[in-house]
Design a protein around this motif. Structure first.
Motif, PDB file in Angstrom:
ATOM      1  N   GLU A 184       0.979  -1.164   0.114  1.00  0.00           N
ATOM      2  CA  GLU A 184      -0.018  -0.015  -0.021  1.00  0.00           C
ATOM      3  C   GLU A 184       0.920   1.181   0.110  1.00  0.00           C
ATOM      4  N   VAL A 185       2.354   1.134  -0.235  1.00  0.00           N
ATOM      5  CA  VAL A 185       3.134   2.268  -0.160  1.00  0.00           C
ATOM      6  C   VAL A 185       2.782   3.290  -1.209  1.00  0.00           C
ATOM      7  N   PRO A 186       2.458   3.134  -2.337  1.00  0.00           N
ATOM      8  CA  PRO A 186       1.957   4.128  -3.263  1.00  0.00           C
ATOM      9  C   PRO A 186       0.508   5.000  -2.780  1.00  0.00           C
ATOM     10  N   VAL A 187      -0.196   4.172  -2.178  1.00  0.00           N
ATOM     11  CA  VAL A 187      -1.696   4.862  -1.727  1.00  0.00           C
ATOM     12  C   VAL A 187      -1.033   5.806  -0.637  1.00  0.00           C
ATOM     13  N   ALA A 188      -0.187   5.212   0.324  1.00  0.00           N
ATOM     14  CA  ALA A 188       0.047   6.020   1.453  1.00  0.00           C
ATOM     15  C   ALA A 188       0.871   7.382   1.032  1.00  0.00           C
ATOM     16  N   VAL A 189       1.757   7.150   0.123  1.00  0.00           N
ATOM     17  CA  VAL A 189       2.222   8.453  -0.393  1.00  0.00           C
ATOM     18  C   VAL A 189       1.468   9.642  -0.866  1.00  0.00           C
ATOM     19  N   VAL A 190       0.480   8.947  -1.754  1.00  0.00           N
ATOM     20  CA  VAL A 190      -0.579   9.678  -2.433  1.00  0.00           C
ATOM     21  C   VAL A 190      -1.437  10.695  -1.200  1.00  0.00           C
ATOM     22  N   ASP A 199       5.541  16.976   0.031  1.00  0.00           N
ATOM     23  CA  ASP A 199       5.086  17.516  -1.260  1.00  0.00           C
ATOM     24  C   ASP A 199       6.254  16.624  -2.112  1.00  0.00           C
ATOM     25  N   LEU A 200       6.214  17.080  -3.542  1.00  0.00           N
ATOM     26  CA  LEU A 200       7.089  16.135  -4.298  1.00  0.00           C
ATOM     27  C   LEU A 200       8.486  16.367  -4.073  1.00  0.00           C
ATOM     28  N   VAL A 247       1.731  11.057  -7.279  1.00  0.00           N
ATOM     29  CA  VAL A 247       1.750  12.329  -6.797  1.00  0.00           C
ATOM     30  C   VAL A 247       2.109  13.435  -7.804  1.00  0.00           C
ATOM     31  N   ARG A 248       2.935  13.337  -8.816  1.00  0.00           N
ATOM     32  CA  ARG A 248       3.395  14.325  -9.781  1.00  0.00           C
ATOM     33  C   ARG A 248       2.259  14.381 -10.617  1.00  0.00           C
ATOM     34  N   TRP A 249       1.521  13.437 -11.033  1.00  0.00           N
ATOM     35  CA  TRP A 249       0.716  13.328 -12.067  1.00  0.00           C
ATOM     36  C   TRP A 249      -0.556  13.684 -11.568  1.00  0.00           C
ATOM     37  N   LEU A 250      -0.924  13.243 -10.467  1.00  0.00           N
ATOM     38  CA  LEU A 250      -2.462  13.438  -9.845  1.00  0.00           C
ATOM     39  C   LEU A 250      -2.826  14.292  -8.936  1.00  0.00           C
ATOM     40  N   VAL A 251      -1.914  14.571  -7.931  1.00  0.00           N
ATOM     41  CA  VAL A 251      -2.247  15.337  -6.643  1.00  0.00           C
ATOM     42  C   VAL A 251      -1.737  16.474  -6.836  1.00  0.00           C
ATOM     43  N   LYS A 252      -2.809  17.603  -6.533  1.00  0.00           N
ATOM     44  CA  LYS A 252      -2.401  19.013  -6.237  1.00  0.00           C
ATOM     45  C   LYS A 252      -2.144  19.227  -4.739  1.00  0.00           C
TER      46      LYS A 252
END
Length: 261
Positions: A184-190, A199-200, A247-252
């Protein structure tokens, strides 16, 4: 002369009644959705009970295939041959029912979310569920065979490796849960980026710490062989990079805050 009592605020009784009715309706909805979730698990459990022994045989295959000739799993308790496959059938029913349970949870909480929260939460829920299943499959097909190959190879001479079926089930379920959570690492990062904790730039600069943390976690939860540790540590590092890309593509920044657009 008595002074008149101050008038009660208008519609106070009506407001209180509406609040009580609203709370009561939410509790009724929660009960309904919990009952649907429980009913799904129970129905699947009843369907799986006749196949409980076969399910256990499939679960035990990674170990049985690597046991020395003549070795086998054993049951050290009188009721283990019945209870252990039944527990596995329950875990399997819960595992299969998870999409329904998450949907019921989503249907209950989604009316209270902002639009931007819903927009981000939907793909996160789907990704979290898929990654958890992927982590369990990774543990079963790749990590457990490698770990049992190592454990049988280092068994001292004169010692027969015959594991109790109940202890084996507990060990495998723990591995499934651990690998599912680690994936679940990607979900936690997002989520951390969406709420503004990181932030990025911080994610990129913290890459070295993430790598150290991944291998430290892998060393703690995997069997004591370097292969199993690498097979968890490396995917966690790759999943961290996937989270950074997401995060780079989807998250503000701060996209889950109430004042976010």
């Amino acid at each position: 002369m008595t002074t008149p009592e101050p008038d009660a605020p208008e519609n106070s009784d009506g407001v209180g009644e509406s609040l009580q009715q609203g709370l009561f309706s939410h509790l009724l909805e929660l009960r309904t959705r919990l009952l649907k979730s429980v009913a799904t698990v129970v129905l699947l459990l009843l369907a799986l009970v006749p196949f409980a022994n076969r399910l256990y045989s499939e679960l035990a295959a990674p170990l049985v295939a690597r046991l020395p000739h003549g070795a086998h799993l054993i049951a050290t308790e009188v009721t283990s041959p019945f209870i252990t496959p039944l527990k596995l059938a329950f875990y399997t029913a819960l595992f299969i029912s998870m999409p329904v349970i998450l949907y019921q949870l989503w249907a209950f909480v989604s009316p209270g979310l902002y639009k931007h929260e819903k927009r981000l939460a939907r793909p996160l829920l789907v990704a979290a569920m898929g990654l958890f299943y992927l982590g369990c499959a990774f543990a079963y097909f790749l990590v457990l065979p490698a770990a049992f190959r190592f454990l049988t190879a280092v068994t001292p001479e004169g010692v027969e490796m015959m594991t109790d079926i109940s202890h084996y089930l507990d060990f495998v379920m723990l591995m499934f849960f651990a690998f599912g959570l680690c994936f679940e690492v990607p979900v936690a990062v997002v989520v951390l980026a969406a709420v503004g904790v990181v932030d990025l730039d911080k994610l990129r600069s913290g890459r070295r710490y993430a790598i150290v943390g991944a291998f430290a976690i892998a060393a703690l939860i995997t069997p004591p062989d370097i292969t199993s540790m690498m097979m968890l540590g490396i995917p966690m590092c790759l999943l961290y990079e996937l989270g950074v890309l997401a995060v780079r593509w989807l998250v503000k920044p701060g996209s889950l805050r109430p004042d976010a657009s």
